[in-house]
Scaffold this motif. Sequence first.
Motif, PDB file in Angstrom:
ATOM      1  N   ALA A 296      23.337 -47.259 -20.716  1.00 47.27           N
ATOM      2  CA  ALA A 296      23.376 -48.632 -20.551  1.00 47.27           C
ATOM      3  C   ALA A 296      23.331 -49.584 -21.894  1.00 47.27           C
ATOM      4  O   ALA A 296      24.177 -50.467 -22.100  1.00 47.27           O
ATOM      5  CB  ALA A 296      22.250 -49.308 -19.634  1.00 47.27           C
ATOM      6  N   GLU A 297      22.599 -49.032 -22.907  1.00 50.86           N
ATOM      7  CA  GLU A 297      22.482 -49.703 -24.068  1.00 50.86           C
ATOM      8  C   GLU A 297      23.792 -49.403 -24.982  1.00 50.86           C
ATOM      9  O   GLU A 297      24.208 -50.596 -25.753  1.00 50.86           O
ATOM     10  CB  GLU A 297      21.271 -49.171 -25.026  1.00 50.86           C
ATOM     11  N   LEU A 299      26.633 -49.448 -23.499  1.00 51.39           N
ATOM     12  CA  LEU A 299      27.536 -50.237 -23.036  1.00 51.39           C
ATOM     13  C   LEU A 299      27.552 -51.617 -23.075  1.00 51.39           C
ATOM     14  O   LEU A 299      28.229 -52.409 -22.682  1.00 51.39           O
ATOM     15  CB  LEU A 299      27.832 -49.974 -21.416  1.00 51.39           C
ATOM     16  N   GLU A 300      26.529 -51.913 -23.895  1.00 49.78           N
ATOM     17  CA  GLU A 300      26.539 -53.426 -24.412  1.00 49.78           C
ATOM     18  C   GLU A 300      27.691 -54.011 -25.085  1.00 49.78           C
ATOM     19  O   GLU A 300      28.432 -54.875 -24.637  1.00 49.78           O
ATOM     20  CB  GLU A 300      25.080 -53.580 -25.070  1.00 49.78           C
ATOM     21  N   LEU A 301      27.790 -53.256 -26.312  1.00 49.86           N
ATOM     22  CA  LEU A 301      28.969 -53.641 -27.414  1.00 49.86           C
ATOM     23  C   LEU A 301      30.090 -53.011 -27.353  1.00 49.86           C
ATOM     24  O   LEU A 301      31.444 -53.595 -27.656  1.00 49.86           O
ATOM     25  CB  LEU A 301      28.430 -53.715 -28.803  1.00 49.86           C
TER      26      LEU A 301
ATOM     27  N   GLN C  46      32.089 -56.221 -21.954  1.00 46.77           N
ATOM     28  CA  GLN C  46      31.111 -56.923 -21.348  1.00 46.77           C
ATOM     29  C   GLN C  46      31.313 -58.545 -21.133  1.00 46.77           C
ATOM     30  O   GLN C  46      31.249 -58.931 -20.376  1.00 46.77           O
ATOM     31  CB  GLN C  46      29.783 -56.755 -21.814  1.00 46.77           C
ATOM     32  N   LEU C 225      24.469 -60.000 -35.313  1.00 42.71           N
ATOM     33  CA  LEU C 225      25.768 -60.462 -34.876  1.00 42.71           C
ATOM     34  C   LEU C 225      26.110 -61.660 -35.002  1.00 42.71           C
ATOM     35  O   LEU C 225      25.545 -62.590 -35.165  1.00 42.71           O
ATOM     36  CB  LEU C 225      26.065 -59.916 -33.182  1.00 42.71           C
ATOM     37  N   TYR C 260      20.565 -59.839 -32.580  1.00 41.30           N
ATOM     38  CA  TYR C 260      20.987 -58.599 -32.177  1.00 41.30           C
ATOM     39  C   TYR C 260      21.845 -57.675 -32.913  1.00 41.30           C
ATOM     40  O   TYR C 260      22.771 -58.397 -33.648  1.00 41.30           O
ATOM     41  CB  TYR C 260      22.116 -58.619 -30.817  1.00 41.30           C
ATOM     42  N   ARG C 286      27.818 -61.414 -25.461  1.00 44.10           N
ATOM     43  CA  ARG C 286      28.483 -60.077 -25.947  1.00 44.10           C
ATOM     44  C   ARG C 286      28.027 -59.033 -25.056  1.00 44.10           C
ATOM     45  O   ARG C 286      28.851 -57.829 -25.043  1.00 44.10           O
ATOM     46  CB  ARG C 286      28.059 -59.847 -27.316  1.00 44.10           C
ATOM     47  N   THR C 287      26.833 -58.989 -24.487  1.00 43.06           N
ATOM     48  CA  THR C 287      26.236 -57.809 -23.628  1.00 43.06           C
ATOM     49  C   THR C 287      26.316 -57.943 -22.171  1.00 43.06           C
ATOM     50  O   THR C 287      26.163 -56.996 -21.340  1.00 43.06           O
ATOM     51  CB  THR C 287      24.870 -57.684 -24.043  1.00 43.06           C
ATOM     52  N   GLY C 288      26.918 -59.240 -21.751  1.00 42.66           N
ATOM     53  CA  GLY C 288      27.299 -59.432 -20.263  1.00 42.66           C
ATOM     54  C   GLY C 288      26.328 -59.024 -19.232  1.00 42.66           C
ATOM     55  O   GLY C 288      25.162 -59.547 -19.265  1.00 42.66           O
ATOM     56  N   ARG C 290      24.472 -56.743 -19.283  1.00 44.53           N
ATOM     57  CA  ARG C 290      23.237 -56.233 -19.882  1.00 44.53           C
ATOM     58  C   ARG C 290      22.349 -57.435 -20.570  1.00 44.53           C
ATOM     59  O   ARG C 290      21.178 -57.247 -21.190  1.00 44.53           O
ATOM     60  CB  ARG C 290      23.375 -55.295 -21.162  1.00 44.53           C
ATOM     61  N   VAL C 294      18.726 -57.390 -22.639  1.00 45.23           N
ATOM     62  CA  VAL C 294      18.477 -57.846 -23.840  1.00 45.23           C
ATOM     63  C   VAL C 294      17.520 -58.935 -23.927  1.00 45.23           C
ATOM     64  O   VAL C 294      16.558 -58.872 -24.939  1.00 45.23           O
ATOM     65  CB  VAL C 294      19.764 -58.333 -24.539  1.00 45.23           C
TER      66      VAL C 294
END
Lengths: 369, 369, 369
Positions: A296-297, A299-301, C46, C225, C260, C286-288, C290, C294
């Motif tokens: 899942a981490e 899949l963040e960016l 995301q 970021l 991040y 950016r992480t949607g 997720r 975060v």
Amino acid sequence: MIETPSLVDQYCHGVLRTELGLGTFEAQLAGGEGLPAPGTTFFDTQTGFAVRRWCPPLLGLEPHCPPARYLARRRELGVMEAGRRLLRGSGITTYLVDTGLPGDLTGPGEMASAGAAEAHEIVRLELLAEQVADTSGTVESFLANLAESVHGAAANAVAFTSLAGARHGLALAPEPPGPGEVRGAAGRWLADRRVGGALTDPVLLRHLLWIAVASGLPLQLHAGLGEAGPRIDSADPVLLTDFARATAGLGTDLVLLHGYPHHRHTAHLAGVFPHVYADLGAELVRTGARAAAVLAEVLELAPFGKLLFSSGARGLPELHVVGARLFRESLARVLGTWVAEGSWSPADAQRVAGLIAAGNARRVYELEK
Amino acid sequence: MIETPSLVDQYCHGVLRTELGLGTFEAQLAGGEGLPAPGTTFFDTQTGFAVRRWCPPLLGLEPHCPPARYLARRRELGVMEAGRRLLRGSGITTYLVDTGLPGDLTGPGEMASAGAAEAHEIVRLELLAEQVADTSGTVESFLANLAESVHGAAANAVAFTSLAGARHGLALAPEPPGPGEVRGAAGRWLADRRVGGALTDPVLLRHLLWIAVASGLPLQLHAGLGEAGPRIDSADPVLLTDFARATAGLGTDLVLLHGYPHHRHTAHLAGVFPHVYADLGAELVRTGARAAAVLAEVLELAPFGKLLFSSGARGLPELHVVGARLFRESLARVLGTWVAEGSWSPADAQRVAGLIAAGNARRVYELEK
Amino acid sequence: MIETPSLVDQYCHGVLRTELGLGTFEAQLAGGEGLPAPGTTFFDTQTGFAVRRWCPPLLGLEPHCPPARYLARRRELGVMEAGRRLLRGSGITTYLVDTGLPGDLTGPGEMASAGAAEAHEIVRLELLAEQVADTSGTVESFLANLAESVHGAAANAVAFTSLAGARHGLALAPEPPGPGEVRGAAGRWLADRRVGGALTDPVLLRHLLWIAVASGLPLQLHAGLGEAGPRIDSADPVLLTDFARATAGLGTDLVLLHGYPHHRHTAHLAGVFPHVYADLGAELVRTGARAAAVLAEVLELAPFGKLLFSSGARGLPELHVVGARLFRESLARVLGTWVAEGSWSPADAQRVAGLIAAGNARRVYELEK
């Protein structure tokens, strides 16, 4: 329920052909990194628990049965038959096999037949250079043979892989070394070297990377975990930023292997550079019950078209099983949760799962042609 | 339900003997790192919320009651009685107490009787050196007394602890300094020093580490959070890689304390080096409602025989309570989830919980003999 | 159910005034960082999935509808009307707008009227310096005009923002440069510069930071970021530790933007320094799916009075929507879980939500006066 019927393992090794006892099996679980501390065992790790979760049922035993019982059953079946059952039970449909490890390991052809799957070869650049050095008399012949050898390997392989990160660290100058620099380094290396001596010179490692880039074949770079390197921060994929910038637009893809624990850096680079891809390898096998959280981490960016599954397995077919099972279960759980929360549509989730499991690898390695 | 009836707090300090007001209590919550910003309070932190969650019931109040009410009740009971109720309610059965902090703190004996538990001493190397410097007239007598003093302390203590990471940063040369180098550094330090002056010289810090390694007693190294150091990346445990390599095979264990936010690096080192152990200390107390998530990250790479619980508490018995309760609840939740998912067997989960709560510490610190 | 009726977006940009096609819209999703790889699209990220989740319903479509359908509806409504519907649907009640981006973007006044909200200006220091350089003939007039210009801007703006992290990296000397050093750097920059030339000189970047600190207005520093910088580790907020120490006690707050993937470092600094605040910006957008995970990581170390919401949005009102919706949903989910587990009280959770959504920003930027 998210399904991934095709599964391309885009980076793995072959399996050992010899029968293993409890101690030799245990050593393989840790990838050969040191011994367990007194009073502890490598079975008491996420990898060890994952092997005991997924593999016994494929050999007709209960999940989580004790290691000694599992190994007795494995020996009863024989290493060949156990390997066949395990690989066929992994769900992997295509293996891309790095053949550059020492030891009595099966090659792509045997992986294909044992696993009832396709298999292709990945060529390890440093081993190629060492083999060329073993048979070249002069600096000039070494450099000429090296270029020819990489060129020749590109005809049969689907990718090159480089261990520069483990051999020297990833803080390499990003541009190609000049011809004089290369000749000087090659001269020094060949003069000092005995047959079989490992390549660690940073100039020659860079020279190899750039010959490989020129071949156009995808180039896999070890970063983060995987090979035991000098210090884990020397394999932080962020150190590849300038190399990624230097190779942008040349038409060769870079695949960053095993980024953990810096996998968010890998994902960032895959988002910023069109030709950079992020692998999900050793982190799943090494983190076991935590594989879904680590996935899942990533899949963040990382854009969903830039992620590639691998097991990173070596030596034990159990590790191919664990990599594949953890990947499929983790992916289904993570994406399934997002669908249940309404964040993703079911159709998108299924589509993305197919890309990461197989579609992206088929496109990057041109496996359909 | 996973139970941990024995609980060894392998790194903590004593508690204050004085009554505390709202302001002095609040300052202790933050470990003395600066003041709260205008318009904010350190009660509005994970640590503050965790204290309000776990401690009021031990003093007969509702969870989450306001700070002022809690402190009124604490004063009503008196600092001794409140401390007794809190420590006895923590569930900790053995305290390993670093006695090297300044201030009016209870020692191991008082911790044992107040907490109805066992207690042992951890000796802080830098304080020992400062005490020896206060009473030694010459460089030669300082160095001889220092060696003797460390040797003597080893007879009664269960471990040494070093603050080199907070005093200088962990980027220290890994090998022992030469005798001439040590004499030179000692001469300069003693010449400039007033009584009580702190040891920050990197050569002497390294000299101390190597005397401690020679003693054979486990050596605890501060890394990551914990003490307020110069910059948090200077306490990244990855910087200890070469020191770990240099001390491998010598028979002395290294325990990396409080690795957060670099706890995945700590876990990696514990996986790679047989003599390196990973502590779960300040991160649980500091991250409160997130303790289970942080604990799970440590459990990715660290072999289960290499993890040690601690509270890292200092000054307030509330912090021992919070460390212990968060640990037990987090461990039960994380391992319980893995059992529920089928990733771990119930028997394995219970066994691993016992190792991390007490068994590993008993083995490393030889608490049974 | 945790509610946040007031929502201060403490760092964003305006929106584009021009109609967008599929390709131009897609490019904005990625913040202009490169092109998508062949065979991939920035909609498969995301951010892309979050836009498709939250925005179509605000324009009368089904969530997750295909990009082409969404953009057809957007064009049908017109860029003005679509922008109004989106901004009003975001839930943001106050926008703090960095007006220093190039391109045809709406300013604070237009954001306020389109969004039926309040809006205030954030002034970008480097742009101010470049504008002053464009109109100043000599080094002396440049430096005098610069000081005056920052002073004048402080009268109308609520904050300054600095891109030093993206322009040079955050490894800047922490103290103010001396007058001779500044004059020398200004002379070299002005001599080499064409009109519009960007400021990247580290001495002048530091000089600007210190003029801004002297103004007393909160100073926002880009880290992690956000802007595409040279290498992501050069924007690690930990590099600001010494600058934070140098500016402590001067009465000017520092707000670290977009930390991040180093957001745990940002949270640590916000915990250690009373005048340092942590932003939740680009990481949510950016992480949607997720974003909650975060956000929870930031909530480990950061005191709850030190966290500020922002969308970090630029160009597309969809990004303001996504930032605000992801924040509200994530915050409610994370804090709601802690309430359900008994870790936090419902009243504390509601209070903390109000602080992070609006209260902290109102206090730091003095929005009530």
